[in-house]
Write an enzyme that holds these catalytic residues in place. Structure first.
Site, PDB file in Angstrom:
ATOM      1  N   GLU A  79     -24.751 -12.516   3.667  1.00  0.00           N
ATOM      2  CA  GLU A  79     -24.009 -13.171   2.801  1.00  0.00           C
ATOM      3  C   GLU A  79     -23.242 -12.331   1.771  1.00  0.00           C
ATOM      4  O   GLU A  79     -22.671 -12.719   0.823  1.00  0.00           O
ATOM      5  CB  GLU A  79     -24.673 -14.189   1.850  1.00  0.00           C
ATOM      6  CG  GLU A  79     -26.004 -13.458   1.370  1.00  0.00           C
ATOM      7  CD  GLU A  79     -26.838 -14.325   0.469  1.00  0.00           C
ATOM      8  OE1 GLU A  79     -26.471 -14.889  -0.284  1.00  0.00           O
ATOM      9  OE2 GLU A  79     -28.069 -14.588   0.959  1.00  0.00           O
ATOM     10  N   CYS A 111     -29.320 -16.646   2.466  1.00  0.00           N
ATOM     11  CA  CYS A 111     -30.637 -15.838   2.979  1.00  0.00           C
ATOM     12  C   CYS A 111     -30.941 -16.407   4.388  1.00  0.00           C
ATOM     13  O   CYS A 111     -31.889 -15.730   5.045  1.00  0.00           O
ATOM     14  CB  CYS A 111     -31.712 -15.670   2.067  1.00  0.00           C
ATOM     15  SG  CYS A 111     -31.319 -15.051   0.672  1.00  0.00           S
ATOM     16  N   THR A 152     -34.501  -8.105  -9.099  1.00  0.00           N
ATOM     17  CA  THR A 152     -34.850  -8.478  -7.715  1.00  0.00           C
ATOM     18  C   THR A 152     -33.395  -7.825  -6.807  1.00  0.00           C
ATOM     19  O   THR A 152     -33.481  -8.452  -5.675  1.00  0.00           O
ATOM     20  CB  THR A 152     -35.062 -10.096  -7.660  1.00  0.00           C
ATOM     21  OG1 THR A 152     -33.699 -10.540  -8.211  1.00  0.00           O
ATOM     22  CG2 THR A 152     -36.035 -10.552  -8.439  1.00  0.00           C
ATOM     23  N   SER A 201     -34.325 -22.165  -8.051  1.00  0.00           N
ATOM     24  CA  SER A 201     -34.721 -21.572  -6.552  1.00  0.00           C
ATOM     25  C   SER A 201     -35.971 -21.605  -6.354  1.00  0.00           C
ATOM     26  O   SER A 201     -36.462 -21.933  -4.969  1.00  0.00           O
ATOM     27  CB  SER A 201     -33.754 -20.165  -6.586  1.00  0.00           C
ATOM     28  OG  SER A 201     -33.547 -19.806  -5.264  1.00  0.00           O
ATOM     29  N   HIS A 233     -39.624 -15.511   3.497  1.00  0.00           N
ATOM     30  CA  HIS A 233     -38.671 -14.942   2.736  1.00  0.00           C
ATOM     31  C   HIS A 233     -38.739 -14.678   1.682  1.00  0.00           C
ATOM     32  O   HIS A 233     -39.607 -15.321   0.773  1.00  0.00           O
ATOM     33  CB  HIS A 233     -37.519 -16.151   2.658  1.00  0.00           C
ATOM     34  CG  HIS A 233     -36.290 -15.632   1.916  1.00  0.00           C
ATOM     35  ND1 HIS A 233     -35.723 -14.437   2.084  1.00  0.00           N
ATOM     36  CD2 HIS A 233     -35.844 -16.013   0.889  1.00  0.00           C
ATOM     37  CE1 HIS A 233     -34.806 -13.995   1.045  1.00  0.00           C
ATOM     38  NE2 HIS A 233     -34.791 -15.294   0.228  1.00  0.00           N
ATOM     39  N   LYS A 242     -46.263 -17.987  -4.136  1.00  0.00           N
ATOM     40  CA  LYS A 242     -46.286 -19.229  -4.683  1.00  0.00           C
ATOM     41  C   LYS A 242     -46.201 -20.080  -3.664  1.00  0.00           C
ATOM     42  O   LYS A 242     -46.651 -21.353  -3.573  1.00  0.00           O
ATOM     43  CB  LYS A 242     -44.891 -19.085  -5.565  1.00  0.00           C
ATOM     44  CG  LYS A 242     -45.033 -18.532  -7.007  1.00  0.00           C
ATOM     45  CD  LYS A 242     -43.612 -18.419  -7.348  1.00  0.00           C
ATOM     46  CE  LYS A 242     -43.394 -17.566  -8.901  1.00  0.00           C
ATOM     47  NZ  LYS A 242     -43.701 -18.306  -9.752  1.00  0.00           N
ATOM     48  N   ASN A 275     -34.714  -7.304  -2.513  1.00  0.00           N
ATOM     49  CA  ASN A 275     -34.188  -8.607  -1.607  1.00  0.00           C
ATOM     50  C   ASN A 275     -33.084  -7.604  -0.801  1.00  0.00           C
ATOM     51  O   ASN A 275     -32.168  -7.123  -1.079  1.00  0.00           O
ATOM     52  CB  ASN A 275     -33.444  -9.512  -2.567  1.00  0.00           C
ATOM     53  CG  ASN A 275     -33.516 -10.763  -1.891  1.00  0.00           C
ATOM     54  OD1 ASN A 275     -33.537 -10.742  -0.685  1.00  0.00           O
ATOM     55  ND2 ASN A 275     -32.861 -11.758  -2.816  1.00  0.00           N
ATOM     56  N   SER A 307     -30.754 -20.281  -0.261  1.00  0.00           N
ATOM     57  CA  SER A 307     -30.305 -20.869  -1.318  1.00  0.00           C
ATOM     58  C   SER A 307     -28.943 -21.793  -0.563  1.00  0.00           C
ATOM     59  O   SER A 307     -28.394 -21.372   0.107  1.00  0.00           O
ATOM     60  CB  SER A 307     -29.943 -20.217  -2.513  1.00  0.00           C
ATOM     61  OG  SER A 307     -31.077 -19.723  -2.963  1.00  0.00           O
TER      62      SER A 307
HETATM   63  N1  COA Z   1     -47.243  -9.111 -16.940  1.00  0.00           N
HETATM   64  C1  COA Z   1     -47.578  -9.855 -15.914  1.00  0.00           C
HETATM   65  N2  COA Z   1     -46.686 -10.839 -15.720  1.00  0.00           N
HETATM   66  C2  COA Z   1     -45.568 -11.238 -16.506  1.00  0.00           C
HETATM   67  C3  COA Z   1     -45.489 -10.536 -17.611  1.00  0.00           C
HETATM   68  C4  COA Z   1     -46.494  -9.695 -18.095  1.00  0.00           C
HETATM   69  N3  COA Z   1     -46.020  -8.921 -19.272  1.00  0.00           N
HETATM   70  N4  COA Z   1     -44.483 -10.953 -18.348  1.00  0.00           N
HETATM   71  C5  COA Z   1     -44.093 -12.304 -17.500  1.00  0.00           C
HETATM   72  N5  COA Z   1     -44.722 -12.380 -16.295  1.00  0.00           N
HETATM   73  C6  COA Z   1     -44.766 -13.064 -15.541  1.00  0.00           C
HETATM   74  C7  COA Z   1     -44.275 -14.729 -15.812  1.00  0.00           C
HETATM   75  O1  COA Z   1     -45.584 -15.265 -16.194  1.00  0.00           O
HETATM   76  C8  COA Z   1     -43.899 -15.073 -14.443  1.00  0.00           C
HETATM   77  O2  COA Z   1     -44.786 -15.391 -13.509  1.00  0.00           O
HETATM   78  P1  COA Z   1     -44.937 -16.923 -12.862  1.00  0.00           P
HETATM   79  O3  COA Z   1     -43.440 -16.850 -11.956  1.00  0.00           O
HETATM   80  O4  COA Z   1     -46.029 -16.739 -12.012  1.00  0.00           O
HETATM   81  O5  COA Z   1     -45.047 -17.824 -13.774  1.00  0.00           O
HETATM   82  C9  COA Z   1     -42.979 -13.894 -13.786  1.00  0.00           C
HETATM   83  O6  COA Z   1     -43.572 -12.825 -14.691  1.00  0.00           O
HETATM   84  C10 COA Z   1     -41.513 -14.121 -13.960  1.00  0.00           C
HETATM   85  O7  COA Z   1     -41.403 -14.174 -15.385  1.00  0.00           O
HETATM   86  P2  COA Z   1     -40.007 -15.066 -15.923  1.00  0.00           P
HETATM   87  O8  COA Z   1     -40.401 -15.375 -17.390  1.00  0.00           O
HETATM   88  O9  COA Z   1     -40.086 -16.281 -15.136  1.00  0.00           O
HETATM   89  O10 COA Z   1     -38.866 -14.199 -15.449  1.00  0.00           O
HETATM   90  P3  COA Z   1     -37.537 -14.356 -15.499  1.00  0.00           P
HETATM   91  O11 COA Z   1     -36.989 -15.647 -16.509  1.00  0.00           O
HETATM   92  O12 COA Z   1     -36.916 -13.095 -15.843  1.00  0.00           O
HETATM   93  O13 COA Z   1     -37.175 -14.814 -13.875  1.00  0.00           O
HETATM   94  C11 COA Z   1     -36.797 -14.400 -11.787  1.00  0.00           C
HETATM   95  C12 COA Z   1     -37.544 -14.161 -13.126  1.00  0.00           C
HETATM   96  C13 COA Z   1     -37.525 -13.873 -10.467  1.00  0.00           C
HETATM   97  C14 COA Z   1     -36.499 -16.048 -11.480  1.00  0.00           C
HETATM   98  C15 COA Z   1     -35.232 -13.429 -11.800  1.00  0.00           C
HETATM   99  O14 COA Z   1     -35.344 -12.343 -11.752  1.00  0.00           O
HETATM  100  C16 COA Z   1     -34.406 -14.514 -10.709  1.00  0.00           C
HETATM  101  O15 COA Z   1     -33.659 -15.367 -10.977  1.00  0.00           O
HETATM  102  N6  COA Z   1     -34.175 -13.412  -9.690  1.00  0.00           N
HETATM  103  C17 COA Z   1     -33.377 -13.970  -8.630  1.00  0.00           C
HETATM  104  C18 COA Z   1     -34.258 -15.014  -7.664  1.00  0.00           C
HETATM  105  C19 COA Z   1     -33.442 -15.249  -6.534  1.00  0.00           C
HETATM  106  O16 COA Z   1     -33.046 -14.157  -5.985  1.00  0.00           O
HETATM  107  N7  COA Z   1     -33.380 -16.478  -6.107  1.00  0.00           N
HETATM  108  C20 COA Z   1     -32.470 -16.876  -5.028  1.00  0.00           C
HETATM  109  C21 COA Z   1     -32.925 -16.390  -3.555  1.00  0.00           C
HETATM  110  S1  COA Z   1     -34.166 -17.519  -2.749  1.00  0.00           S
END
Ligand code: COA
Length: 387
Positions: A79, A111, A152, A201, A233, A242, A275, A307
């Site tokens: 992609e 992906c 990521t 996602s 994936h 998860k 990734n 996605s």
């Molecule tokens: N210690 C341990 N864990 C912590 C923490 C700390 N100090 N602070 C936050 N966390 C955890 C949160 O509880 C959360 O866990 P959970 O998902 O099990 O609830 C995790 O870390 C991520 O925190 P979050 O607030 O959701 O982070 P974010 O809003 O920055 O988003 C992603 C994280 C992964 C969603 C973001 O990086 C993203 O969009 N990445 C791209 C994903 C992708 O590629 N998707 C498409 C392909 S399938």
């Protein structure tokens, strides 16, 4: 007739960024990255690498003279392709020295496309058992500096040879799949970075896995106890947990502990690379095959998600001697050999990519690596070489 994965090769560029350093620079808790998201290191992409170089370097690792003679199709799933018309597969065919009398095609569906390629390869070899198919799945995950997706990012490519009587695993005829129009992640043609609603996602991924797991059970009669592990994936390693957590209550305590260990084994490489979109699920498979506790004849689940969104769940059966067939590449050593870059160096490299085809320019490709490199633009054309 058994058809499946005969060889599996992996390549990732030679630069790496410690995500604890990135967390500090971004004002985040390091544990959020390393525990909450489950990523420790990400590959950084120098401007002389792209999906063609990574795919060629992954395939070069595994191809023999016999493969070169029997490969009749090259499917390149990506992609983050390098041209809106010409497929990365045509570049790779030439660079790998494959016969001109083969089919070459590039495939795209986020992906997921590598899995479509794998299934096309299986169908082709089932009809033509004396032929082989090369499937390359490679990408650069590029979200942008200081974005939520930055942690990521990653890059790399997987190359798979699909053949009759494979040395690693038979692809069972048990796929279940689904597609639905969802705006969870996409990349407009005028954008070099992806747009993503990461939380949506995650929800769609989990929902599609659960839906397909139920459908798989209905159609095959198999239970969780029939599986020795799963390759998910992994846009980030926490995603696999998860998904699997949703069905863990279908296993007894002993099986649950075993499946968690196998999941950790499947995440070892992705945790250090980040990734690689189309290649991620197959890097998780390679990690499980090399780091997991597995024996001949066992069944592995593969969950592929792209996605947009499309997902597929299927199983593999390990063939006798699979462990020797995957032992050739020392991935941990390859990852350890990468050169660490600082956050400032990573940011400079991120901004040094040669996206502008309108002027002749050279990349920073070093001499003497023995690897395939993107040399730069000349008269609007991309130039490659083995250094
Ligand atoms: N210690 C341990 N864990 C912590 C923490 C700390 N100090 N602070 C936050 N966390 C955890 C949160 O509880 C959360 O866990 P959970 O998902 O099990 O609830 C995790 O870390 C991520 O925190 P979050 O607030 O959701 O982070 P974010 O809003 O920055 O988003 C992603 C994280 C992964 C969603 C973001 O990086 C993203 O969009 N990445 C791209 C994903 C992708 O590629 N998707 C498409 C392909 S399938």
């Amino acid at each position: 007739m058994a058809v499946g994965i005969d060889k599996l090769g992996f390549y990732t560029p030679s630069l790496a960024l410690d995500l604890v350093e990135l967390a500090k620079a971004r004002g985040d808790e390091p544990d959020k990255y390393t525990i909450g998201i489950g990523q420790s290191v990400q590959t950084v992409v120098p401007n002389y690498e792209d999906v063609v170089t990574m795919g060629v370097n992954a395939a070069k690792e595994i191809l023999t003279e016999d493969d070169l003679a029997k490969i009749e199709m090259l499917i390149f799933a990506t992609e983050s392709g390098i041209d809106n018309s010409k497929s990365a597969a045509v570049f790779a065919q030439e660079l790998l020295g494959l016969s001109p009398f083969i089919r070459t095609i590039e495939m795209k569906q986020a992906c997921y496309a590598g899995t479509y390629g794998l299934m096309q390869a299986k169908d082709f070899v089932t009809l033509h058992p004396d032929k082989k198919v090369l499937v390359i799945a490679g990408d650069i995950a590029r979200y942008g500096l200081k974005t939520p997706g930055e942690v990521t990012q990653g890059a790399g490519a997987i190359a798979m040879v699909v053949s009759a009587d494979p040395a690693i695993a038979t692809i069972n005829d048990d796929s279940v799949y689904m597609s639905r129009d969802v705006a969870d992640f996409w990349r407009p043609v005028d954008s070099t970075t992806a747009l993503v609603d990461g939380h949506l996602s995650t929800d769609v991924y989990k929902e599609m896995f659960l839906t397909l797991w139920q459908r798989y059970q209905e159609q095959t009669g198999h239970e969780l106890a029939d599986f020795a592990g799963f390759a998910f994936h992994l846009p980030y390693t926490k995603m696999g947990k998860k998904a699997l957590d949703q069905i863990m209550d279908q296993a007894d305590n002993q099986q649950q502990a075993f499946l968690r260990e196998q999941l950790t084994a499947s995440q070892v490489y992705n945790r250090q690379v980040g990734n690689l979109y189309t290649g991620s699920v197959y890097l998780a498979l390679l990690s499980l095959l090399q780091q997991g506790q597995l024996t001949d004849g066992q069944r592995l689940g593969v969950f592929s998600y792209g996605s947009g969104a499309e997902a597929e769940l299927f199983s593999l059966e390990l063939v006798p001697g699979f462990d020797k067939a995957v032992a050739g590449q020392d991935v941990l050593a390859q990852l350890a050999q990468r050169q660490n870059v600082s956050v400032a160096e990573y940011e400079a490299i991120f901004q040094s990519q040669l996206f502008d085809s309108s002027k002749n320019q050279e990349s920073d490709a070093p001499d003497g690596t023995g690897l395939c490199q993107f040399v730069g633009w000349q008269d609007g054309q991309r130039r490659y070489r083995f250094s």
